[in-house]
Design a protein around this motif. Structure first.
Motif, mmCIF file in Angstrom:
data_model
loop_
_atom_site.group_PDB
_atom_site.id
_atom_site.type_symbol
_atom_site.label_atom_id
_atom_site.label_comp_id
_atom_site.label_asym_id
_atom_site.label_seq_id
_atom_site.Cartn_x
_atom_site.Cartn_y
_atom_site.Cartn_z
ATOM 1 N N ALA A 126 0.823 -1.214 0.000
ATOM 2 C CA ALA A 126 0.000 0.000 0.000
ATOM 3 C C ALA A 126 0.854 1.261 0.000
ATOM 4 N N ILE A 127 2.165 1.077 0.141
ATOM 5 C CA ILE A 127 3.094 2.196 0.198
ATOM 6 C C ILE A 127 3.685 2.426 -1.192
ATOM 7 N N THR A 128 3.788 3.677 -1.598
ATOM 8 C CA THR A 128 4.404 3.974 -2.893
ATOM 9 C C THR A 128 5.880 3.574 -2.871
ATOM 10 N N LYS A 129 6.412 3.310 -4.050
ATOM 11 C CA LYS A 129 7.806 2.865 -4.134
ATOM 12 C C LYS A 129 8.757 3.889 -3.538
ATOM 13 N N GLU A 130 8.444 5.161 -3.693
ATOM 14 C CA GLU A 130 9.305 6.218 -3.173
ATOM 15 C C GLU A 130 9.360 6.209 -1.642
ATOM 16 N N ALA A 131 8.268 5.796 -1.010
ATOM 17 C CA ALA A 131 8.194 5.826 0.451
ATOM 18 C C ALA A 131 8.590 4.503 1.094
ATOM 19 N N ARG A 132 8.769 3.464 0.310
ATOM 20 C CA ARG A 132 9.058 2.143 0.884
ATOM 21 C C ARG A 132 10.367 2.075 1.657
ATOM 22 N N PRO A 133 11.463 2.708 1.195
ATOM 23 C CA PRO A 133 12.691 2.665 2.009
ATOM 24 C C PRO A 133 12.483 3.264 3.404
ATOM 25 N N ARG A 134 11.760 4.378 3.469
ATOM 26 C CA ARG A 134 11.490 5.002 4.763
ATOM 27 C C ARG A 134 10.614 4.089 5.632
ATOM 28 N N TYR A 135 9.600 3.500 5.017
ATOM 29 C CA TYR A 135 8.721 2.584 5.750
ATOM 30 C C TYR A 135 9.514 1.408 6.311
ATOM 31 N N THR A 136 10.347 0.800 5.481
ATOM 32 C CA THR A 136 11.100 -0.376 5.902
ATOM 33 C C THR A 136 12.075 -0.029 7.013
ATOM 34 N N HIS A 137 12.744 1.109 6.885
ATOM 35 C CA HIS A 137 13.672 1.550 7.931
ATOM 36 C C HIS A 137 12.926 1.752 9.249
ATOM 37 N N HIS A 138 11.777 2.395 9.183
ATOM 38 C CA HIS A 138 10.994 2.644 10.396
ATOM 39 C C HIS A 138 10.519 1.329 11.010
ATOM 40 N N LEU A 139 10.100 0.389 10.170
ATOM 41 C CA LEU A 139 9.652 -0.904 10.671
ATOM 42 C C LEU A 139 10.790 -1.648 11.369
ATOM 43 N N LYS A 140 11.952 -1.660 10.764
ATOM 44 C CA LYS A 140 13.097 -2.353 11.366
ATOM 45 C C LYS A 140 13.410 -1.810 12.758
ATOM 46 N N GLN A 141 13.216 -0.520 12.946
ATOM 47 C CA GLN A 141 13.469 0.089 14.256
ATOM 48 C C GLN A 141 12.459 -0.351 15.313
ATOM 49 N N ARG A 142 11.335 -0.859 14.876
ATOM 50 C CA ARG A 142 10.313 -1.311 15.820
ATOM 51 C C ARG A 142 10.533 -2.765 16.270
ATOM 52 N N LEU A 143 11.361 -3.506 15.557
ATOM 53 C CA LEU A 143 11.491 -4.946 15.760
ATOM 54 C C LEU A 143 12.742 -5.318 16.552
ATOM 55 N N LYS A 144 12.652 -6.414 17.266
ATOM 56 C CA LYS A 144 13.835 -6.980 17.905
ATOM 57 C C LYS A 144 14.815 -7.457 16.833
ATOM 58 N N SER A 145 16.067 -7.603 17.218
ATOM 59 C CA SER A 145 17.098 -7.984 16.253
ATOM 60 C C SER A 145 16.905 -9.384 15.699
ATOM 61 N N ASN A 146 16.157 -10.223 16.411
ATOM 62 C CA ASN A 146 15.905 -11.602 15.952
ATOM 63 C C ASN A 146 14.425 -11.841 15.656
ATOM 64 N N ALA A 147 13.736 -10.795 15.275
ATOM 65 C CA ALA A 147 12.294 -10.896 15.038
ATOM 66 C C ALA A 147 11.978 -11.659 13.758
ATOM 67 N N HIS A 148 10.705 -12.000 13.620
ATOM 68 C CA HIS A 148 10.203 -12.697 12.430
ATOM 69 C C HIS A 148 9.281 -11.758 11.657
#
Length: 218
Positions: A126-148
């Motif tokens: 649902a995220i535009t291609k231009e915004a996906r890097p920002r979305y993915t970076h933000h998501l990674k910051q929410r997850l534990k280092s060994n998350a699924h």
């Protein structure tokens, strides 16, 4: 990047063709086994019944959703009661019968961390291609280092070669691997174009759905 008003207007007008009015069978088939009490993040959750299924697996479910209409419909349609609270201007809806917390907030403003897993059926597409890097970076910051991460993607093209101007957007394998280099390949793929004539009727030349199960090492 699509503005928040785009999604709020979709819910206001009832134009929610992206909503799946049942538990996604791919979730049931491929969701990883987690320890009881694990925290699961569901970005852009809408009123998905997947939230119910996840909570029934014994995990703590946190869904992030812009629209209060979607959130209230979720509780009403699933006959769940809730307690509403506010913190720093953000509304929190805690289900009483199941361990489901829905937060009415822009996902990019959501700051909670230490999630054990994430379920993304209709968020990245649902995220535009231009915004996906920002979305993915933000998501990674929410997850534990060994998350699924369970990620469902769509790969399609139109017969006339045009690009989609509204979600869901096409998401190629190479792009997934760019965001998540630890991933190898989808664990499941199905050709929806051949299964259902409506995809041809809508002008697609092919349309496939893929499941990625990514064990993170951040």
């Amino acid at each position: 990047m699509l503005k928040n008003t785009f999604w709020l207007e979709k819910w206001q007008s009832g134009q929610i063709g992206f909503h799946l009015d049942k538990v996604n069978p791919l979730l049931v088939e491929y969701w990883p086994k987690l320890n009881e009490g694990s925290k699961v993040l569901v970005p852009l959750c809408g009123k998905a019944k997947d939230l119910i299924w996840l909570a029934e697996q014994g995990v703590k479910v946190v869904g992030i959703e812009l629209s209060d209409i979607a959130i209230r419909d979720f509780f009403k349609e699933n006959l769940l009661s809730y307690e509403q609270s506010w913190y720093d201007g953000v509304a929190y809806y805690q289900a009483k019968e199941l361990d489901i917390l829905l937060i009415e907030q822009d996902f990019f403003e959501f700051e909670e961390t230490d999630f054990d897993a994430c379920y993304d059926r209709a968020s990245l597409v649902a995220i535009t291609k231009e915004a996906r890097p920002r979305y993915t970076h933000h998501l990674k910051q929410r997850l534990k280092s060994n998350a699924h991460l369970m990620l469902i993607t769509l790969d399609y093209a139109y017969q006339d070669g045009r690009e989609a101007n509204s979600p869901p957007f096409n998401l190629l394998d190479d792009e997934v691997l760019e965001y998540w280099p630890i991933a190898e390949k989808p664990i499941f793929s199905q050709d929806l174009f051949s299964q259902n004539p409506r995809y041809k009727a809508k002008g697609y030349s092919y349309f496939s759905e893929k499941v990625w199960l990514i064990d993170l090492i951040l």
